[in-house]
Design a protein around this motif. Structure first.
Motif, mmCIF file in Angstrom:
data_model
loop_
_atom_site.group_PDB
_atom_site.id
_atom_site.type_symbol
_atom_site.label_atom_id
_atom_site.label_comp_id
_atom_site.label_asym_id
_atom_site.label_seq_id
_atom_site.Cartn_x
_atom_site.Cartn_y
_atom_site.Cartn_z
ATOM 1 N N THR A 150 12.008 2.184 13.783
ATOM 2 C CA THR A 150 12.779 1.727 14.940
ATOM 3 C C THR A 150 11.730 2.766 16.103
ATOM 4 N N ALA A 151 12.408 3.897 16.783
ATOM 5 C CA ALA A 151 11.992 4.745 17.398
ATOM 6 C C ALA A 151 11.340 5.851 16.639
ATOM 7 N N ASP A 152 11.862 5.890 15.990
ATOM 8 C CA ASP A 152 11.941 7.623 15.291
ATOM 9 C C ASP A 152 10.875 7.310 13.181
ATOM 10 N N LEU A 153 11.051 5.807 12.690
ATOM 11 C CA LEU A 153 10.778 5.060 11.895
ATOM 12 C C LEU A 153 10.026 3.675 11.867
ATOM 13 N N VAL A 154 8.504 4.384 11.386
ATOM 14 C CA VAL A 154 7.989 2.993 10.927
ATOM 15 C C VAL A 154 8.003 2.519 9.751
ATOM 16 N N LYS A 155 7.641 1.399 9.758
ATOM 17 C CA LYS A 155 7.240 0.941 7.606
ATOM 18 C C LYS A 155 6.140 0.275 8.017
ATOM 19 N N PHE A 156 5.499 0.378 7.282
ATOM 20 C CA PHE A 156 4.775 -1.086 7.296
ATOM 21 C C PHE A 156 3.960 -1.369 5.698
ATOM 22 N N THR A 157 3.253 -2.824 5.600
ATOM 23 C CA THR A 157 2.981 -2.708 4.216
ATOM 24 C C THR A 157 1.273 -3.378 4.452
ATOM 25 N N THR A 158 0.882 -3.327 3.713
ATOM 26 C CA THR A 158 -0.540 -3.233 3.542
ATOM 27 C C THR A 158 -0.961 -4.933 2.972
ATOM 28 N N LYS A 159 -1.827 -5.192 3.168
ATOM 29 C CA LYS A 159 -2.272 -6.535 2.342
ATOM 30 C C LYS A 159 -2.294 -6.777 0.710
ATOM 31 N N ASP A 160 -2.492 -5.308 0.283
ATOM 32 C CA ASP A 160 -2.696 -5.365 -0.802
ATOM 33 C C ASP A 160 -1.924 -4.833 -1.341
ATOM 34 N N GLY A 161 -0.217 -4.992 -0.162
ATOM 35 C CA GLY A 161 1.347 -4.437 -1.288
ATOM 36 C C GLY A 161 1.332 -3.749 -1.483
ATOM 37 N N VAL A 162 0.488 -2.521 -0.557
ATOM 38 C CA VAL A 162 1.307 -1.093 -0.618
ATOM 39 C C VAL A 162 2.025 -0.611 0.972
ATOM 40 N N THR A 163 3.553 0.173 0.763
ATOM 41 C CA THR A 163 3.746 0.466 2.309
ATOM 42 C C THR A 163 4.338 1.781 2.698
ATOM 43 N N TYR A 164 3.970 1.620 3.373
ATOM 44 C CA TYR A 164 3.471 3.408 4.003
ATOM 45 C C TYR A 164 4.765 3.716 5.287
ATOM 46 N N THR A 165 5.548 4.726 5.011
ATOM 47 C CA THR A 165 6.027 5.110 6.086
ATOM 48 C C THR A 165 6.322 6.098 6.720
ATOM 49 N N THR A 166 6.143 6.067 8.134
ATOM 50 C CA THR A 166 6.114 7.375 9.027
ATOM 51 C C THR A 166 7.211 7.493 9.879
ATOM 52 N N LYS A 167 7.710 8.986 9.659
ATOM 53 C CA LYS A 167 8.792 9.197 10.677
ATOM 54 C C LYS A 167 8.264 10.256 11.790
ATOM 55 N N LYS A 168 9.030 9.916 13.069
ATOM 56 C CA LYS A 168 8.859 11.191 14.222
ATOM 57 C C LYS A 168 9.856 12.340 13.649
ATOM 58 N N VAL A 169 8.575 13.275 13.900
ATOM 59 C CA VAL A 169 8.677 14.466 13.627
ATOM 60 C C VAL A 169 8.166 15.862 14.845
ATOM 61 N N ASN A 170 9.589 15.638 15.641
ATOM 62 C CA ASN A 170 8.692 16.984 16.676
ATOM 63 C C ASN A 170 7.938 15.857 17.842
ATOM 64 N N ASP A 171 8.300 14.355 17.782
ATOM 65 C CA ASP A 171 7.294 13.024 18.932
ATOM 66 C C ASP A 171 5.930 13.438 18.361
ATOM 67 N N LYS A 172 5.889 13.130 16.870
ATOM 68 C CA LYS A 172 4.929 12.874 16.685
ATOM 69 C C LYS A 172 5.119 12.151 14.924
ATOM 70 N N PHE A 173 4.043 10.898 14.938
ATOM 71 C CA PHE A 173 4.823 10.575 12.992
ATOM 72 C C PHE A 173 3.377 11.151 11.832
ATOM 73 N N LEU A 174 4.598 11.422 11.058
ATOM 74 C CA LEU A 174 4.203 11.798 10.203
ATOM 75 C C LEU A 174 4.609 11.101 8.184
ATOM 76 N N VAL A 175 3.601 10.790 7.526
ATOM 77 C CA VAL A 175 3.773 9.992 6.406
ATOM 78 C C VAL A 175 4.548 10.491 6.197
ATOM 79 N N SER A 176 5.512 10.060 5.639
ATOM 80 C CA SER A 176 6.246 10.436 4.847
ATOM 81 C C SER A 176 7.267 10.060 3.028
ATOM 82 N N GLU A 177 6.636 8.895 3.180
ATOM 83 C CA GLU A 177 6.880 7.977 1.789
ATOM 84 C C GLU A 177 5.057 6.853 2.073
ATOM 85 N N VAL A 178 4.659 6.740 0.439
ATOM 86 C CA VAL A 178 3.585 5.915 0.233
ATOM 87 C C VAL A 178 3.754 4.972 -1.216
ATOM 88 N N LYS A 179 4.171 4.031 -1.233
ATOM 89 C CA LYS A 179 4.597 3.377 -2.340
ATOM 90 C C LYS A 179 3.516 1.916 -2.459
#
Length: 179
Positions: A150-179
């Protein structure tokens, strides 16, 4: 170089907007000055692809900051220490990283890297990376973005299978989870 590209992009965008405004069909009735002044500015919509890239770039920058803080400075005997330019202890390290990581990750991340051992006044850092793979070694073509982003949550997976979740806080994306 990036500043030049940004300036060039803004110039092209402003020319395109001006050209579009000039080429539109003219209204025979002139709008009243009050109507022109009170018109609300149009909100620009950002595509999900652009939002996805913002989340990906935020994760890359966050990783660069972790490396800067925990894997760049060395003590006199060559051991890695917390970079004294940015932080001196766990609390100042959390404060430094809070611009790049969500609060939910800060304790885990900082506790992983900062050890109880010291070299002089500086804390030694853990040599083992918190991250399973290095996102800085990836290219955007090697990333798979989640279709539910969504506009406030971006999740993606690298070629190595690591999933990053970033979320928008105060109009800036912050990493919220890496697994």
């Amino acid at each position: 170089m990036t500043l030049k590209k940004t300036a060039a992009g803004l110039l092209i965008l402003s020319l395109a907007v001006t050209g579009a405004a000039c080429s539109s069909t003219k209204n025979t009735a002139s709008p009243s000055p009050a109507a022109t002044v009170s018109a609300a500015p149009q909100a620009t919509t950002v595509s999900q692809d652009a939002t996805n890239m913002k989340g990906y770039i935020a994760a890359r920058i966050a990783r660069e900051k972790v490396d800067y803080l925990f894997a760049e400075a060395k003590s006199a005997d060559g051991a890695f220490i917390v970079n004294p330019v940015a932080a001196t202890d766990k609390e100042s390290a959390k404060k430094f990283l809070s611009s790049y990581f969500d609060a939910s990750m800060l304790d885990t991340l900082v506790n992983h890297y900062i050890t109880d051992a010291k070299a002089g006044a500086a804390f030694l850092t853990n040599k083992t990376s918190y991250f399973k793979s290095n996102i800085l070694a990836t290219k955007k073509e090697e990333i798979t973005f989640d279709k539910a982003n969504t506009a406030d949550l971006v999740k993606f997976t690298t070629k190595d299978g690591v999933t990053y979740t970033t979320k928008k806080v105060n109009d800036k994306f912050l990493v919220s989870e890496v697994k």
